[in-house]
Every structure is written in structure tokens, then in C-alpha cells.
Design a protein around this motif. Structure first.
Motif, PDB file in Angstrom:
ATOM      1  N   ILE A 159      38.957  30.072  14.754  1.00 44.85           N
ATOM      2  CA  ILE A 159      40.300  29.604  15.077  1.00 44.85           C
ATOM      3  C   ILE A 159      40.995  29.232  13.783  1.00 44.85           C
ATOM      4  O   ILE A 159      40.454  28.483  12.965  1.00 44.85           O
ATOM      5  CB  ILE A 159      40.264  28.413  16.047  1.00 44.85           C
ATOM      6  N   GLY A 160      42.202  29.775  13.595  1.00 45.61           N
ATOM      7  CA  GLY A 160      42.973  29.498  12.401  1.00 45.61           C
ATOM      8  C   GLY A 160      44.083  28.499  12.676  1.00 45.61           C
ATOM      9  O   GLY A 160      44.694  28.519  13.735  1.00 45.61           O
ATOM     10  N   GLY A 161      44.325  27.634  11.699  1.00 37.62           N
ATOM     11  CA  GLY A 161      45.413  26.669  11.805  1.00 37.62           C
ATOM     12  C   GLY A 161      44.944  25.262  11.508  1.00 37.62           C
ATOM     13  O   GLY A 161      43.771  24.945  11.640  1.00 37.62           O
ATOM     14  N   ARG A 169      41.493  20.152  18.045  1.00 39.96           N
ATOM     15  CA  ARG A 169      40.786  19.900  19.301  1.00 39.96           C
ATOM     16  C   ARG A 169      40.217  21.203  19.854  1.00 39.96           C
ATOM     17  O   ARG A 169      39.085  21.239  20.351  1.00 39.96           O
ATOM     18  CB  ARG A 169      41.713  19.264  20.325  1.00 39.96           C
ATOM     19  N   LEU A 170      40.992  22.282  19.763  1.00 41.88           N
ATOM     20  CA  LEU A 170      40.493  23.585  20.209  1.00 41.88           C
ATOM     21  C   LEU A 170      39.331  24.044  19.343  1.00 41.88           C
ATOM     22  O   LEU A 170      38.369  24.647  19.847  1.00 41.88           O
ATOM     23  CB  LEU A 170      41.614  24.624  20.176  1.00 41.88           C
ATOM     24  N   VAL A 171      39.397  23.767  18.045  1.00 38.94           N
ATOM     25  CA  VAL A 171      38.286  24.113  17.155  1.00 38.94           C
ATOM     26  C   VAL A 171      37.020  23.396  17.602  1.00 38.94           C
ATOM     27  O   VAL A 171      35.945  23.996  17.725  1.00 38.94           O
ATOM     28  CB  VAL A 171      38.631  23.754  15.693  1.00 38.94           C
ATOM     29  N   ILE A 177      33.892  28.945  13.715  1.00 39.63           N
ATOM     30  CA  ILE A 177      34.462  28.931  12.364  1.00 39.63           C
ATOM     31  C   ILE A 177      35.868  28.361  12.461  1.00 39.63           C
ATOM     32  O   ILE A 177      36.632  28.721  13.367  1.00 39.63           O
ATOM     33  CB  ILE A 177      34.535  30.357  11.760  1.00 39.63           C
ATOM     34  N   TRP A 178      36.220  27.462  11.549  1.00 41.04           N
ATOM     35  CA  TRP A 178      37.594  26.970  11.450  1.00 41.04           C
ATOM     36  C   TRP A 178      38.183  27.424  10.125  1.00 41.04           C
ATOM     37  O   TRP A 178      37.607  27.197   9.068  1.00 41.04           O
ATOM     38  CB  TRP A 178      37.641  25.440  11.529  1.00 41.04           C
ATOM     39  N   HIS A 179      39.357  28.080  10.191  1.00 40.06           N
ATOM     40  CA  HIS A 179      40.017  28.587   8.991  1.00 40.06           C
ATOM     41  C   HIS A 179      41.332  27.868   8.765  1.00 40.06           C
ATOM     42  O   HIS A 179      42.134  27.710   9.686  1.00 40.06           O
ATOM     43  CB  HIS A 179      40.295  30.087   9.103  1.00 40.06           C
ATOM     44  N   SER A 180      41.565  27.469   7.494  1.00 36.88           N
ATOM     45  CA  SER A 180      42.833  26.840   7.145  1.00 36.88           C
ATOM     46  C   SER A 180      43.176  27.140   5.697  1.00 36.88           C
ATOM     47  O   SER A 180      42.456  27.871   5.007  1.00 36.88           O
ATOM     48  CB  SER A 180      42.784  25.326   7.389  1.00 36.88           C
ATOM     49  N   SER A 206      28.392  20.162  12.442  1.00 36.28           N
ATOM     50  CA  SER A 206      27.694  21.042  11.505  1.00 36.28           C
ATOM     51  C   SER A 206      27.562  22.463  12.047  1.00 36.28           C
ATOM     52  O   SER A 206      27.246  23.383  11.294  1.00 36.28           O
ATOM     53  CB  SER A 206      26.308  20.485  11.170  1.00 36.28           C
ATOM     54  N   GLU A 207      27.807  22.655  13.346  1.00 38.75           N
ATOM     55  CA  GLU A 207      27.775  23.995  13.930  1.00 38.75           C
ATOM     56  C   GLU A 207      28.980  24.838  13.510  1.00 38.75           C
ATOM     57  O   GLU A 207      28.985  26.055  13.714  1.00 38.75           O
ATOM     58  CB  GLU A 207      27.758  23.899  15.457  1.00 38.75           C
ATOM     59  N   ILE A 208      30.007  24.202  12.980  1.00 39.94           N
ATOM     60  CA  ILE A 208      31.269  24.882  12.681  1.00 39.94           C
ATOM     61  C   ILE A 208      31.328  25.227  11.192  1.00 39.94           C
ATOM     62  O   ILE A 208      31.236  24.341  10.334  1.00 39.94           O
ATOM     63  CB  ILE A 208      32.469  24.006  13.072  1.00 39.94           C
ATOM     64  N   GLU A 209      31.465  26.508  10.891  1.00 43.15           N
ATOM     65  CA  GLU A 209      31.619  26.949   9.500  1.00 43.15           C
ATOM     66  C   GLU A 209      33.050  26.671   9.045  1.00 43.15           C
ATOM     67  O   GLU A 209      34.010  26.955   9.776  1.00 43.15           O
ATOM     68  CB  GLU A 209      31.306  28.445   9.391  1.00 43.15           C
ATOM     69  N   ILE A 210      33.200  26.148   7.849  1.00 43.55           N
ATOM     70  CA  ILE A 210      34.512  25.783   7.324  1.00 43.55           C
ATOM     71  C   ILE A 210      34.998  26.897   6.399  1.00 43.55           C
ATOM     72  O   ILE A 210      34.384  27.198   5.369  1.00 43.55           O
ATOM     73  CB  ILE A 210      34.458  24.439   6.571  1.00 43.55           C
TER      74      ILE A 210
END
Length: 259
Positions: A159-161, A169-171, A177-180, A206-210
């Protein structure tokens, strides 16, 4: 410092070039050793001549799936507004199978007004587009569970943003993966907010790649972002020539930093 290995992505911007140049760039960046190839989901160029040469994202992803053998790939990011949610799920599942499980479902709420006007979509508001994305993501996940054949793996959702109330919250709820596009200080602040959302969702952050943009391959900036938790770095390149000097620099930086 995160324990994840650093990964390097390249966003091959599908603008101001014939498709043969895009195809050749896909080959070159996979040969250079990048981890991920992205395009973007727009209908017109985002820089240069606003009516210059441009190609559609999802059909291109099918070609990338067939052309490549190692890299993961996807859009940075799909515009949720342009396609029915269940159709998006089926298209993603198909790309997952074509590629043998290398597709990343990158998505976002959409923002480029010209796309909406020229192609007849309702632009709405930033809030209404985010609400539509929130409604679409459970439908996409539900459709993946119904498809025959099923996806070859749990398709990663990017999810980007950087919106702090809705997007993050959606991330926390859906993303792998969260992209910004942050500077280091902003990344630190937003990761704190993401941690709060993850706690509310019962999610291990920690499950979410930054994932962050480092468009020009700035090694000092990459060092600073990595120190704050980023591990996926995206370099951008555009037609007509698709220069890759920044890509080579970031691949070397990745290899030296990962050890």
C-alpha cells in the motif's frame, strides 16, 4: 536497525519511450541484480510532455511476468479507482501464476486528476477515494480465497501513501509492504503512528516491510532511511533513454550494506 535484508527496486516509468526500450530496460535491470521491478498505473506521463508517449500498466505487467525469471514485480501503485475490485484480484492471481509466484499487488487510492477526467472516472475527493480503497481490499482478499486455481502464494500487498488516519490504518490491517516518500525524520514519526495502528489491529509491525523512494540513488539518504527501518528502496528511471547509473549505485550499496 531492522533485521531484514535491503532490497532494491526500479520503477521503470512507462513514458516517453517506445515499448522496445521499456522491454530492454526490464532485461537490463534484472541482469544488474535488482530485486523488484515496478511500473506505475497512469494513462499519461507524469513529467515532461504531458501528452507524450505512454503505456498502460497491467497489460505491461503480463509481459514483464513472461520476460523475467527472478525479480518480483508490480505497479507502484495500482489505482484502485480504475478497475473493479474482484477483477483486480483475478488479474493479480493470473500474474502470480504467469510469473510462478513473483507478483506484488501494489495499490493505492489514486490521485492523478487528468487520468480520471480523460478516462471518465469519478475523481471524487481524497477521502472518498481512500474509502473506496478500504472497501476494495477485503473484496480482493475474499476473491483470492475463491479463485480456481488459487494464487500460488499469499500475494504480497503493498500500500502506497503516507496519510496518517486512513492510509496507515489500511497498511496495519492489510499490507505486507508500506511504501512512502519520506525524509528520515518524517519516516520516524510515521512509523510511530503505524505502530499505534498495528497495536489497535493486533498486528505485529515487524511483518510489514518498509519501502521508500530514493529516486536518484542517494547513498547518504539511503543510509539514514535504513537506520530508521526502511529496507526496500526504489530508484526511478524514465524514457526515452532509461539511464541506470543510480540503479547500479544502489545495487552496490545494497550489497555492501547487507554484507
Amino acid at each position: 536497525m531492522t533485521s531484514r535484508d535491503i532490497r532494491i527496486a526500479v520503477q521503470i516509468q512507462p513514458q516517453h519511450a517506445e515499448y522496445a526500450a521499456i522491454r530492454d530496460t526490464v532485461r537490463r535491470v534484472e541482469d544488474l541484480g535488482v530485486d523488484v521491478i515496478f511500473n506505475w498505473d497512469h494513462f499519461y506521463p507524469l513529467s515532461g510532455d504531458p501528452d507524450g508517449e505512454h503505456f498502460e500498466a497491467w497489460t505491461m505487467l503480463g509481459a514483464i511476468a513472461e520476460q523475467t525469471s527472478r525479480v518480483e514485480f508490480g505497479s507502484l501503485v495500482n489505482c484502485n479507482s480504475y478497475r473493479n475490485a474482484d477483477l483486480q484480484a483475478d488479474m493479480a492471481r493470473t500474474l502470480d501464476h504467469i510469473s510462478g509466484g513473483r507478483f506484488i499487488f501494489g495499490t493505492g487510492s489514486g490521485w492523478f486528476e487528468k487520468d480520471y477526467i480523460e478516462y471518465g472516472y469519478d475523481f471524487g475527493t481524497a477521502g472518498s477515494r481512500l474509502d473506496a480503497l478500504a472497501e476494495a481490499l477485503p473484496r480482493i482478499e475474499s476473491r483470492w480465497a475463491k479463485l480456481n486455481p488459487a494464487p500460488t502464494r499469499d500475494i504480497p500487498i503493498l500500500i502506497g501513501g503516507g496519510g496518517e488516519k486512513k492510509t496507515l490504518r489500511l497498511v496495519a490491517r492489510h499490507a505486507d509492504i508500506w511504501h512512502s516518500f519520506p525524509d528520515p525524520e518524517t519516516l520516524t514519526r510515521k512509523l510511530g503512528i503505524l505502530a499505534e495502528h498495528c497495536a489497535a489491529e493486533g498486528r505485529d509491525m515487524s511483518e510489514i516491510e518498509i519501502s521508500v523512494e530514493n529516486r536518484h540513488g542517494d547513498e547518504a539518504k539511503a543510509d539514514a532511511l535504513h537506520a530508521r527501518g526502511a529496507t526496500l528502496f526504489t530508484v526511478g528511471t524514465s524514457g526515452p533513454d532509461y539511464p541506470l547509473e543510480a540503479v547500479k549505485r544502489m545495487v552496490a550499496w545494497r550489497d555492501a550494506t547487507n554484507g
